[in-house]
Each structure stands twice: as C-alpha cells, then as structure tokens.
Design a protein around this motif. Structure first.
Motif, short mmCIF file in Angstrom:
data_model
loop_
_atom_site.label_atom_id
_atom_site.label_comp_id
_atom_site.label_asym_id
_atom_site.label_seq_id
_atom_site.Cartn_x
_atom_site.Cartn_y
_atom_site.Cartn_z
N LEU A 88 0.85 -1.26 -0.01
CA LEU A 88 0.03 0.09 0.16
C LEU A 88 0.89 1.27 0.23
CD1 LEU A 88 -2.77 -0.79 2.33
CD2 LEU A 88 -3.18 -0.61 0.09
N THR A 89 2.09 1.38 0.79
CA THR A 89 2.98 2.34 0.65
C THR A 89 3.49 2.80 -0.59
OG1 THR A 89 3.48 1.75 3.04
CG2 THR A 89 4.91 3.35 1.84
N ASN A 90 4.02 1.54 -1.52
CA ASN A 90 4.46 1.70 -2.96
C ASN A 90 3.36 2.27 -3.58
OD1 ASN A 90 6.76 0.88 -1.93
ND2 ASN A 90 6.69 -1.33 -2.38
N SER A 91 2.01 1.86 -3.54
CA SER A 91 0.87 2.05 -4.16
C SER A 91 0.61 3.52 -4.24
CB SER A 91 -0.23 1.11 -4.15
OG SER A 91 -1.31 1.67 -4.72
N ASN A 92 0.75 4.03 -2.88
CA ASN A 92 0.39 5.33 -2.47
C ASN A 92 1.42 6.38 -3.45
OD1 ASN A 92 -1.75 4.80 -1.30
ND2 ASN A 92 -0.87 4.65 0.52
N LEU A 93 2.64 5.92 -3.65
CA LEU A 93 3.52 6.82 -4.10
C LEU A 93 3.40 7.10 -5.51
CD1 LEU A 93 6.62 5.46 -2.20
CD2 LEU A 93 5.48 7.62 -1.57
N LYS A 94 2.61 6.06 -6.24
CA LYS A 94 2.63 6.22 -7.61
C LYS A 94 1.05 5.87 -7.92
CE LYS A 94 4.08 1.25 -8.01
NZ LYS A 94 5.08 0.40 -8.93
N SER A 95 0.21 6.30 -7.07
CA SER A 95 -1.20 5.96 -7.46
C SER A 95 -1.86 7.04 -8.13
CB SER A 95 -1.96 5.74 -6.06
OG SER A 95 -2.11 6.72 -5.09
N SER A 96 -3.00 6.86 -8.63
CA SER A 96 -3.67 7.93 -9.56
C SER A 96 -4.38 8.76 -8.62
CB SER A 96 -4.56 7.07 -10.77
OG SER A 96 -5.44 6.30 -9.80
N GLU A 97 -5.21 9.66 -9.22
CA GLU A 97 -6.18 10.69 -8.22
C GLU A 97 -7.19 9.77 -7.72
OE1 GLU A 97 -6.87 13.76 -10.62
OE2 GLU A 97 -4.79 14.56 -10.58
N THR A 98 -7.56 8.94 -8.32
CA THR A 98 -9.01 8.13 -7.78
C THR A 98 -8.54 7.13 -6.71
OG1 THR A 98 -8.51 6.47 -9.46
CG2 THR A 98 -9.97 8.55 -9.99
N GLY A 99 -7.46 6.65 -6.67
CA GLY A 99 -6.92 5.76 -5.65
C GLY A 99 -7.56 4.45 -5.71
N ILE A 100 -7.88 4.04 -6.86
CA ILE A 100 -8.60 2.77 -7.24
C ILE A 100 -7.73 1.60 -7.03
CG2 ILE A 100 -9.59 1.36 -8.96
CD1 ILE A 100 -11.01 3.68 -10.08
N GLU A 101 -6.20 1.95 -7.09
CA GLU A 101 -5.26 0.63 -7.16
C GLU A 101 -5.12 0.32 -5.71
OE1 GLU A 101 -2.77 -1.89 -8.42
OE2 GLU A 101 -3.65 -0.45 -9.66
N SER A 102 -5.22 1.08 -4.65
CA SER A 102 -5.22 0.68 -3.19
C SER A 102 -6.37 -0.28 -2.77
CB SER A 102 -5.37 1.96 -2.29
OG SER A 102 -3.97 2.73 -2.53
N HIS A 103 -7.50 0.17 -3.51
CA HIS A 103 -8.71 -0.68 -3.18
C HIS A 103 -8.45 -2.20 -3.77
CE1 HIS A 103 -10.95 2.39 -1.18
NE2 HIS A 103 -10.74 3.19 -2.32
N LYS A 104 -7.91 -2.21 -4.97
CA LYS A 104 -7.81 -3.31 -5.72
C LYS A 104 -6.62 -4.46 -4.76
CE LYS A 104 -8.25 -1.68 -10.44
NZ LYS A 104 -7.47 -1.81 -11.76
N ILE A 105 -5.59 -3.56 -4.22
CA ILE A 105 -4.65 -4.52 -3.49
C ILE A 105 -5.12 -4.79 -2.32
CG2 ILE A 105 -2.59 -3.89 -2.06
CD1 ILE A 105 -1.57 -2.18 -4.07
N ILE A 106 -6.17 -4.10 -1.44
CA ILE A 106 -6.76 -4.57 -0.31
C ILE A 106 -7.80 -5.97 -0.70
CG2 ILE A 106 -8.44 -3.91 1.61
CD1 ILE A 106 -7.15 -1.13 1.33
#
Length: 728
Positions: A88-106
């Motif tokens: 999640l920390t790595n995803s937040n560093l390069k995530s898009s504005e919507t934050g969808i990638e973090s929800h996918k990871i969880i």
C-alpha cells in the motif's frame, strides 16, 4: 347540665388524622428556603464526591473469559500484515488521483485468504438541519444532487464465514482509510487488521462471522461507516447502479480484478451481508505519540450520550493492560489538572479519609489527591462529551442501530520503523484477536453490565444508581419551591381580600369566586407557554438561515440574533395588550409566574435525564440557582437590604453565565483560550449540534432560554401591575 355537655362532646366529629407523609410534605413546603439550600449544596457536594465513590470495573458476563486462551497470532501473520503495508505504501507513491489501485490491493489480499469480498459505493451526504429529525431513527439522508464520479466513496468489505456458526451473528472490524491522502498510521492499521483477518480464516473456534470494513474516509470516517450501515440494515433497490455504469466507467473497472483463478472466486458485485452484529471495533493508529509508553485510547461516546455496554470496555482494558502491556487512556479535560482549588479539595477528601481510617481501619474511603484530580478531569470529560451529543468517533454510527462499538486508537511511543512496526502489529493484533475471541464466546448480545455509567479512569466507573443521587438532590428544591410560591400567592390573595372587604362582601364570596381565584395560575401558564413558543421559533430559525447561499458563520449568527429579537418583540407586543393578560391584582403576581416556570423546568430536566443524563446534570447546575433566585429587580432595589443586594448580584451573574452564547465563550476560553472564542465559533458549535441531531440543541434553546426568561417574566408581571394600578 352534665348530660348536655356530654351530648355536645359526643356530637362533635373527630378531626381526621393527617398522614405522616402529608405532614412531612407540609414541613418541606413551609421550610422550602432552608431545604433548597441544603439539597442543592448536597447535590453539588455529591457531584464532587463521584470520583471518590467510583468502583473498580469488573467483567459481568462470565462467558467473555478474556485472556483465558493463549494468543494464536504468530510472526507469520505479522509478516503478512507487513507485506500489505509495504504494497500500500508503494502504491500510494505512484497511485492515480482516484486511489482505485489501493482498493484493488486490499481486495486482492482479502481474496487470497479465502474471504468473500465486495465493494460498497456511496455518495457524500449533506448534514443539513431539519427541525423534524430530532429523536428520529437513522434515515437515508440527503444525497447531493450534482454528484460526479469523484464524489463517490468506495468501501471495501471482506467477510469470513464462521466454521462453527450458522451465519446469524457477526463481529465487525472497521479500519478507516483514505486512499488519496493516506497517512502511515492508516496504512499500519490496515496491516494490523489484515494480520488478524488472515488468522481468523484459519481458526476452528470461530462461531460468529467476521466482517472487515475498510471505510473510505475521504468524506469523513463517520460518513463512510454510516453509509455502509444504512445499506446493511435497510437495503434500498434503485436504478443507481445503471446510472453509475454509464457515467463512471473507472468505477466499473474497479470490479474487474484479476485473481489467480476466477472460477469459484468469492468476489461479488452485489452487496454482501452476514448475521446480526454483536459488537464492532474501530481500529486506528496515530502517527506520532506524545506519551512515554505505548498507549491505546478508548473512545466510547455516541450520539445523545449513548454508551456501549461496559463489559466491552472492560475486556479491552483487561487485555491491553494485563496481556499486551499497553497503557490505556480515556479522554480527559486537561485544564482541570491545573486547577488549584480542585487539588485542595482532593487533599481535603484525602485527609478526611485518613482520619476515618485511623478511627476504623476497615473503613476504605478516599483516594489520593492526584488520583482525585485526574478522576475529576476524566469525569468532567465524560459528562461533557455525553452532554454534547456528538459521537467521538465512527463507532457512533453503530450505536444508532443498538450495536455496541468503541474506537481504539493505538499510539506507539517510538517512530514506526521496521522493528517497532512489527511489535505494534503483533501486540495490536493480539489485542484485537483477544477481544474478538471473547465476544465470540457470547451466546447473546451484551446485557449483563451497565449501559448508563460515567468513567473516572479506564478501570473505574460510576454507575447510574450513584450519579442519579446527585441529580436528584440538585432538582429536589424545584417542586418544593414551586408549591411554596403557589401557596404563598393564594394566602396573600386571601389576606388582601379580607383586609379590604366588608362583612357583607365576605358573605358574598361564593364558590364561583373561590374557583376563579384557584385557577389564576392559568394566566401564568399561558405566559410560560408563550415563552416556550418563542424558544421553538428560535430553534427553527436556523433551518431557514441555512437556505441563504454563501453566508459566513458570523453573518448567520447575527441574522439568527436579529430574527430572535424581532420574534421576541412581536410576542411581547401581543403580551402587552389588554387581551393577552388578565389584570394583576396582587403585588406578588410574579410568584405564580415563577411557580409555573419552576414546574416547567423541573419537568424538562426530568425528561432530559431520560434522554441524556449528562445534559440534564449540567443543565441542573446552571438552571436551578437561576430559578430559585429569580425575583423582580424593582422589589430587591426597593428593599435595599444586604440580602436583596446579594440576590441582585447573583441574578445578574447567573443570568449572564447561563445565557447559551456566554456559557459557550466561557467554556471555550477555559478549554482553548479566549482568543479562539468568537460568535462564528458559537454558530458552528450550534450547527454541529443540530447536524448530529443532538437533543442538547433543543434543550439549550428551549429549557435554558425559559429559565433565563423567567427573570424577564417576573419583571414583566411587575410592570403590568404598575400599569394597571395607575389606571385604577
């Protein structure tokens, strides 16, 4: 002759014997002044004695058995939690504005351990004042009309089906998380929750379903949890999903998660549910701590003073202190710790306890002065937040559905590097595991321990049977003084009639005249009712003020004040007409107004003690002295005695202190400094009360204004008497 005397004595009817309770009531009414002073002083003293009378907490429900089993959370589960934190920390560093990638990871991590996963989409809702929403059950709220894709919130939900359960009960674990502006503390709380979640998918003792809710807190923690609970408890079927599919393709792509084997996947587009919620835990981690130990703070207050069952707090406190070595904190008013008179009072109580112990060693009364000061600060905080009626965390949304819930906030003493991160995940995870295991043992919902209590420390509480004594003593003078004023008003009326009437006039006094005099209190009741009506108008005015666009808090407050004064002037013009008030024939006509006002305040305080005791307690401290001391200023000035001068000073001081804006400024200045107090802050404070449907708002506007206006009522009746006496 003797026979006639005996016959006359025998003809006399024996006087009925007055019952002892009636004699006692007559004694209290006739000595109401002295009894009022004794009762109110005793009530204040009893309130300050509550930290001394607090008892140690204990587990009432034997089935909970906290700490009876060894923790099963291992270093492997800690590694799993660390892995999620890293991703999640790595995803937040390069995530898009919507934050969808973090929800996918969880969601992917939940699927990997075999949980059922779903997403819950919700709109931000407007907290707008509505006068008919007080005391009502939670509703669907009002959704913003001009919504967009960016205004969506997405909750990620994972469910573990209990191997030993029937799916009728569930335990909820909530971790607030904002994918757009996430802090490391939020990510670490997800790591702790996932380590426990992965463990619970492997155990065989689980008898209740486990729901892990990752609440999207970009619109507020409470809003996300409340939206999910509304859908869980009261499902709604609409065409919103079709509309979302056309307008927000990015959100649809969210559901296209690549899993290792789509066949048999437990991911669902529909809303997933489990059983009836037994308890809920909200887990948070603070980034930095100002404490010298690893601490965990417990937040329990919900809307309108609702509290979870005390057993839930007791289980957390026991496991945190005796199993994980964490320091447990509850909220306190820090300004109370520096009050010199409070320390002196604690020392007096400590000295009295030592004297009593020297006389009888078995007498265990009193606590150290430092413990008394801290207990009073925690007690004051508990009273304040319960009286405020605003939840202290997202757990308040569960109490609206009668689910016991608390918020736990872990504060590590060191920076969260890799070593201390593993320690926090291990100890925090084992704490959550222990609480879930204890709740899992319950055969029914929490019911054995207290729901009405005040905390003086994490391990001490004051039950309802103790703190109600102080409240009863505070309001006890009100009915006695009201009865005394009514009796005095009638007696003075009869005396004046006898002095100014001839014997023929006395004989003309019939039952009709007596009946009219006995119903004179209706005129005063009408006046008090109109003041209540004015309070209702003032309480509804913000609903219309909120409709004004681009209105600052200061401007809104000024408009509110002007409209309130205007409505008061209109009512006063109606009251001053000859048709609105019967001629006041007595100089003490104000006594009837005061009697009816005190009766109304007594009924209001009694009803509020059922809805929110803390509000009634604080209201009694302010309103009872005002009601007892209210008297027309002209009569006191005319008397010119020392007693009347003291009463004038007390009336003026209490009249200003108990006025809601003045009380807010004083309280704000004591807690945060007088530089932060302004009229705009008062409007925002009141706005927060009505936004949360706090009953304290109605109580402040109506009951407090009524007692404050009692002085104006007395002066008004005095002026009416002067006007009519001049006309006569």
């Amino acid at each position: 002759m003797a026979e006639t005397i005996e016959n006359s004595h025998s003809d006399e009817k024996p006087k009925p014997r007055v019952r002892p309770i009636v004699r006692f009531g007559i004694f209290l009414v006739s000595h109401s002044f002295l009894v009022s002073i004794v009762c109110f002083t005793s009530g204040v003293l009893a309130l300050f004695l509550l930290p001394v009378l607090a008892k140690n907490t204990y587990i009432s429900e034997n089935a909970l058995m906290p700490g009876s089993a060894s923790p099963m959370l291992s270093n492997q589960h800690v590694s799993d939690g660390n892995r999620l934190v890293k991703d999640l920390t790595n995803s937040n560093l390069k995530s898009s504005e919507t934050g969808i990638e973090s929800h996918k990871i969880i969601a992917q991590y939940m699927l990997d351990v075999g949980a059922e996963v779903s997403f819950h989409k919700f709109h931000p809702q407007m907290n707008q004042f509505h006068p008919l929403h007080f005391f009502s059950s939670p509703d669907s709220g009002k959704i913003q009309e001009n919504y967009s894709c960016s205004s969506y919130g997405i909750n990620t939900v994972g469910i573990i089906r209990a191997p030993r359960g029937d799916g009728k009960e569930a335990i909820v674990l909530v971790t607030p998380y904002n994918a757009l502006t996430s802090s490391f503390g939020e990510v670490l709380s997800l790591g702790i929750a996932y380590s426990v979640f992965s463990l619970l998918t492997q155990v065989t003792w689980l008898a209740k379903d486990i729901i892990w809710l990752v609440a999207d807190s970009q619109f507020g923690e409470y809003a996300a949890v409340s939206a999910w609970l509304r859908e869980y408890q009261t499902p709604k079927f609409s065409s919103m999903s079709a509309l979302n599919a056309e307008m927000c393709p990015d959100i649809n792509n969210l559901f296209e998660i690549e899993v290792h084997s789509m066949a048999g996947s437990k991911f669902s587009n529909s809303f997933r549910r489990a059983g009836t919620m037994t308890a809920a835990l909200v887990l948070k981690v603070r980034d930095q701590s100002e404490q010298f130990d690893d601490t965990i703070s417990i937040y329990a207050e919900a809307s309108n003073g609702q509290m979870p069952n005390l057993d839930l707090i007791n289980v957390v406190n026991y496991l945190a202190v005796h199993r994980q070595g964490l320091r447990v904190n509850v909220e306190k008013l820090w300004s109370f710790l520096n009050l010199g008179w409070l320390k002196s009072l604690g020392e007096i109580f400590e000295s009295l306890a030592n004297i009593a112990k020297s006389l009888n060693p078995k007498f265990k009364f009193g606590i150290p002065a430092t413990e008394y000061v801290e207990g009073t600060a925690i007690l004051a905080s508990s009273l304040y937040y319960q009286a405020l009626g605003v939840p202290t965390g997202p757990h308040g949304a569960f109490r609206d559905y009668q689910v016991d819930a608390i918020t736990l906030e872990i504060s590590p003493k060191f920076s969260l590097d890799k070593v201390w991160r593993n320690d926090i995940i291990l100890r925090g995870g084992r704490l959550i595991e222990g609480v879930i295991r204890s709740v899992n043992n319950l055969l029914e919902k929490f019911h054995q321990s207290f729901f009405l209590y005040l905390l003086t420390s994490p391990s001490k509480f004051v039950s309802v049977g103790v703190y109600m004594i102080a409240f009863a003593l505070l309001i006890a003078p009100l009915p006695m003084v009201a009865a005394s004023l009514y009796v005095d008003s009638n007696s003075s009326s009869n005396c004046s009639k006898g002095d100014s009437s001839t014997p023929s006039a006395i004989t003309d006094t019939d039952e009709h005249g007596i009946t009219i005099r006995s119903w004179r209190w209706l005129n005063s009741a009408k006046l008090v009712f109109i003041v209540h009506l004015w309070g209702a108008i003032v309480s509804v005015l913000p609903y219309f003020i909120c409709q004004i666009p681009d209105c600052s808090p200061t401007t809104s407050f000024m408009i509110w004040v002007l409209l309130s004064i205007l409505s008061l002037l209109i009512l006063n013009s109606v009251l001053a007409s000859p048709f609105a008030c019967v001629k006041a024939s007595q100089e003490k006509e104000w006594a009837l107004v005061k009697s009816v006002t005190i009766s109304s305040v007594f009924i209001g305080l009694g009803l509020m003690s059922v809805i929110n005791f803390a509000t009634a307690e604080i209201g009694a401290l302010l309103m009872v002295p005002m009601c007892l001391l209210a008297r027309p200023l002209k009569l006191d000035v005319r008397a010119g005695t020392f007693r009347s001068c003291c009463r004038i000073i007390c009336n003026l001081v209490l009249g200003h202190i108990a006025f809601p804006p003045a009380a807010f400024f004083l309280l704000k200045g004591m807690l945060d400094g007088f530089g932060s107090a302004n009229v705009g802050g008062f409007w925002m404070w009141v706005e927060s009360l009505w936004a949360w449907n706090s009953a304290t708002y109605l109580f402040i506007v109506k009951a407090t204004y009524l007692s404050w206006m009692s002085k104006a009522d007395a002066r008004y009746q005095r002026n009416i008497f002067n006007i009519h006496s001049k006309k006569g």
